[in-house]
Design a protein around this motif. Sequence first.
Motif, short mmCIF file in Angstrom:
data_model
loop_
_atom_site.label_atom_id
_atom_site.label_comp_id
_atom_site.label_asym_id
_atom_site.label_seq_id
_atom_site.Cartn_x
_atom_site.Cartn_y
_atom_site.Cartn_z
N ASP A 40 -57.94 -10.14 42.04
CA ASP A 40 -57.94 -8.56 41.71
C ASP A 40 -58.85 -8.46 40.67
O ASP A 40 -58.43 -8.93 39.40
CB ASP A 40 -56.48 -7.93 41.69
CG ASP A 40 -56.47 -6.58 41.60
OD1 ASP A 40 -57.54 -5.89 42.08
OD2 ASP A 40 -55.35 -5.88 41.17
N GLY A 41 -59.87 -7.45 40.65
CA GLY A 41 -60.53 -7.06 39.22
C GLY A 41 -61.88 -7.64 39.39
O GLY A 41 -62.42 -8.48 40.46
N THR A 42 -62.45 -7.53 38.37
CA THR A 42 -64.06 -7.77 38.17
C THR A 42 -64.12 -9.23 37.28
O THR A 42 -65.34 -9.28 37.14
CB THR A 42 -64.45 -6.72 37.40
OG1 THR A 42 -64.10 -6.26 36.19
CG2 THR A 42 -64.72 -5.31 38.23
N ASP A 43 -63.24 -9.76 37.35
CA ASP A 43 -63.29 -11.30 36.57
C ASP A 43 -62.22 -12.16 37.28
O ASP A 43 -61.12 -11.83 37.82
CB ASP A 43 -63.24 -11.19 34.95
CG ASP A 43 -62.03 -10.51 34.47
OD1 ASP A 43 -60.81 -11.16 35.00
OD2 ASP A 43 -61.88 -9.63 33.69
N ALA A 44 -62.34 -13.49 36.89
CA ALA A 44 -61.52 -14.47 37.35
C ALA A 44 -60.17 -14.55 36.75
O ALA A 44 -59.41 -15.38 37.00
CB ALA A 44 -62.30 -15.75 37.38
N SER A 45 -59.77 -13.79 35.75
CA SER A 45 -58.41 -13.44 35.08
C SER A 45 -57.48 -12.82 35.76
O SER A 45 -56.22 -12.76 35.46
CB SER A 45 -58.61 -13.28 33.74
OG SER A 45 -59.01 -11.94 33.62
N GLY A 46 -57.96 -11.93 36.82
CA GLY A 46 -57.07 -11.13 37.61
C GLY A 46 -56.10 -11.71 38.41
O GLY A 46 -56.04 -12.96 38.73
N SER A 47 -55.03 -11.10 38.95
CA SER A 47 -53.85 -11.67 39.68
C SER A 47 -54.43 -12.04 41.00
O SER A 47 -55.38 -11.58 41.56
CB SER A 47 -52.79 -10.65 39.84
OG SER A 47 -53.20 -9.58 40.49
N SER A 48 -53.97 -13.04 41.62
CA SER A 48 -54.44 -13.89 42.75
C SER A 48 -54.01 -12.78 44.17
O SER A 48 -52.70 -12.49 44.19
CB SER A 48 -53.75 -14.94 43.30
OG SER A 48 -54.10 -15.35 44.32
N LEU A 49 -54.96 -12.29 44.80
CA LEU A 49 -54.52 -11.51 46.17
C LEU A 49 -54.59 -12.66 47.32
O LEU A 49 -54.33 -11.98 48.41
CB LEU A 49 -55.75 -10.72 46.37
CG LEU A 49 -55.98 -9.73 45.34
CD1 LEU A 49 -57.23 -8.85 45.62
CD2 LEU A 49 -54.74 -8.61 45.05
N GLY A 50 -54.86 -13.82 47.14
CA GLY A 50 -54.88 -14.90 48.00
C GLY A 50 -55.73 -16.06 47.65
O GLY A 50 -56.35 -16.08 46.76
N HIS A 51 -55.40 -16.96 48.50
CA HIS A 51 -56.30 -18.16 48.10
C HIS A 51 -56.37 -19.35 49.35
O HIS A 51 -55.55 -19.13 50.39
CB HIS A 51 -55.69 -18.90 46.81
CG HIS A 51 -54.32 -19.91 47.28
ND1 HIS A 51 -53.26 -19.16 47.31
CD2 HIS A 51 -54.12 -21.05 47.80
CE1 HIS A 51 -52.08 -19.99 47.56
NE2 HIS A 51 -52.74 -21.13 47.88
N ARG A 52 -57.22 -20.15 49.13
CA ARG A 52 -57.18 -21.21 50.16
C ARG A 52 -57.46 -22.65 49.44
O ARG A 52 -58.27 -22.80 48.46
CB ARG A 52 -58.26 -20.98 51.28
CG ARG A 52 -58.27 -22.04 52.59
CD ARG A 52 -58.80 -21.59 53.53
NE ARG A 52 -58.86 -22.32 54.76
CZ ARG A 52 -59.41 -22.31 55.83
NH1 ARG A 52 -60.03 -20.93 55.85
NH2 ARG A 52 -59.64 -23.04 56.84
N THR A 53 -56.73 -23.65 49.93
CA THR A 53 -56.76 -24.97 49.17
C THR A 53 -57.68 -25.92 49.95
O THR A 53 -57.54 -26.01 51.36
CB THR A 53 -55.49 -25.75 48.88
OG1 THR A 53 -54.49 -24.67 48.19
CG2 THR A 53 -55.45 -26.97 48.37
N LEU A 54 -58.56 -26.62 49.33
CA LEU A 54 -59.56 -27.45 50.31
C LEU A 54 -59.92 -28.84 49.59
O LEU A 54 -59.75 -28.86 48.41
CB LEU A 54 -60.95 -26.52 50.24
CG LEU A 54 -60.83 -25.25 50.81
CD1 LEU A 54 -62.34 -24.83 50.39
CD2 LEU A 54 -61.00 -25.55 52.49
N ASP A 55 -60.11 -29.68 50.11
CA ASP A 55 -60.60 -30.93 49.68
C ASP A 55 -61.97 -30.84 48.94
O ASP A 55 -62.90 -29.74 49.51
CB ASP A 55 -60.42 -32.11 50.73
CG ASP A 55 -59.22 -32.65 50.92
OD1 ASP A 55 -58.67 -33.28 52.08
OD2 ASP A 55 -58.35 -32.47 50.11
N ALA A 56 -62.28 -32.01 48.55
CA ALA A 56 -63.80 -31.79 48.15
C ALA A 56 -64.97 -31.69 49.31
O ALA A 56 -64.50 -32.25 50.21
CB ALA A 56 -64.08 -32.94 47.15
N GLY A 57 -66.01 -31.07 49.31
CA GLY A 57 -66.75 -30.87 50.10
C GLY A 57 -67.62 -29.49 50.31
O GLY A 57 -67.46 -28.81 49.42
#
Length: 314
Positions: free
Chosen positions: A170-187
């Motif tokens: 949330d917001g204009t930088d990577a410190s905002g609260s998470s609105l969602g995510h996805r976990t991935l392997d390298a690639g």
Amino acid sequence: MPLLVALLAAAAVAFAGVAVAHGNHASASPQVSANGSVVVDQVFLSEPGYLVVTTDPAEGEGRVLGHRPLGVGPHSGVRVGVDSDYWQSVAGNTTLRIRLYGDDGDGEFDHEADPVLEWLGQPAGGPVTVRKGPAPVYLVPSGNGTVAADGTLSVDRVALAERGHVVVHDGTDASGSSLGHRTLDAGEYADLAVPVDSGVGNRSATVAVHRDDGDGEFDPDADPVVRVGADPVASTLSLSVTGDDPIRVNTPTPTVAGSTETGTTDQPPRSPTVTAAGPTDEGITTATGPGVGLLGAAVAALAGALLVARRAGV
């Protein structure tokens, strides 16, 4: 008169998104490169020309390191290779600059003969921080930032050097609260769907790449954002929600085995395309851009401003 000025200023803000989207533009997010190629997030050319990567100049144009011809219109996730001798001399981080040039009619790039394309009186493009690393890390967000009816945000292209997470903040930088995510392997992944929380609404959001601490679960306190120097591998966009898009299903066959993905909602996200990009991969270009809705809103805003001004007698 002050009222008219204010109304027209408001209308100008509405038009700004249209103007930026359809003016000469090139932007790239901080990234890690393994082979000297630079991935440019979004490009728009008002005429046929060239996407050019140069050294970051103290003055003047800088040394040209690589270029690629592009046609008129929007392009996403464009990869440009840089000079191999220069890349071999890089240790750690370097700042490069991306520029747009037109063509003088001969179909060959010449930085002295071809005109620099401008936007609002300034050369189109800007700096990008790149770190030399054993595997690429970059992120190319979707140009329109729309959350689909299935509750996912599309990411055009992303690369992870190790298992990690693509997080919508949330917001204009990577410190905002998470609105969602996805976990991935390298690639390297294309057409990645990241599930977001229901009811997010229209807002600014930042999509970022995070490392995993080894447990395979995203924890904002334990899984740091990947940085190039002081800058996160992230991109800020204007999030919008659609209520009438059909639920899209996309399950292409991956070309890299062993990838696993997890999300934040009960509904499984769409499977991304997994690519094995190497030094000869020139990237992808797609005709993605804002639709008629933004233009219509801007026109409506201007019309409304003029109508109110007329009724107010200004």
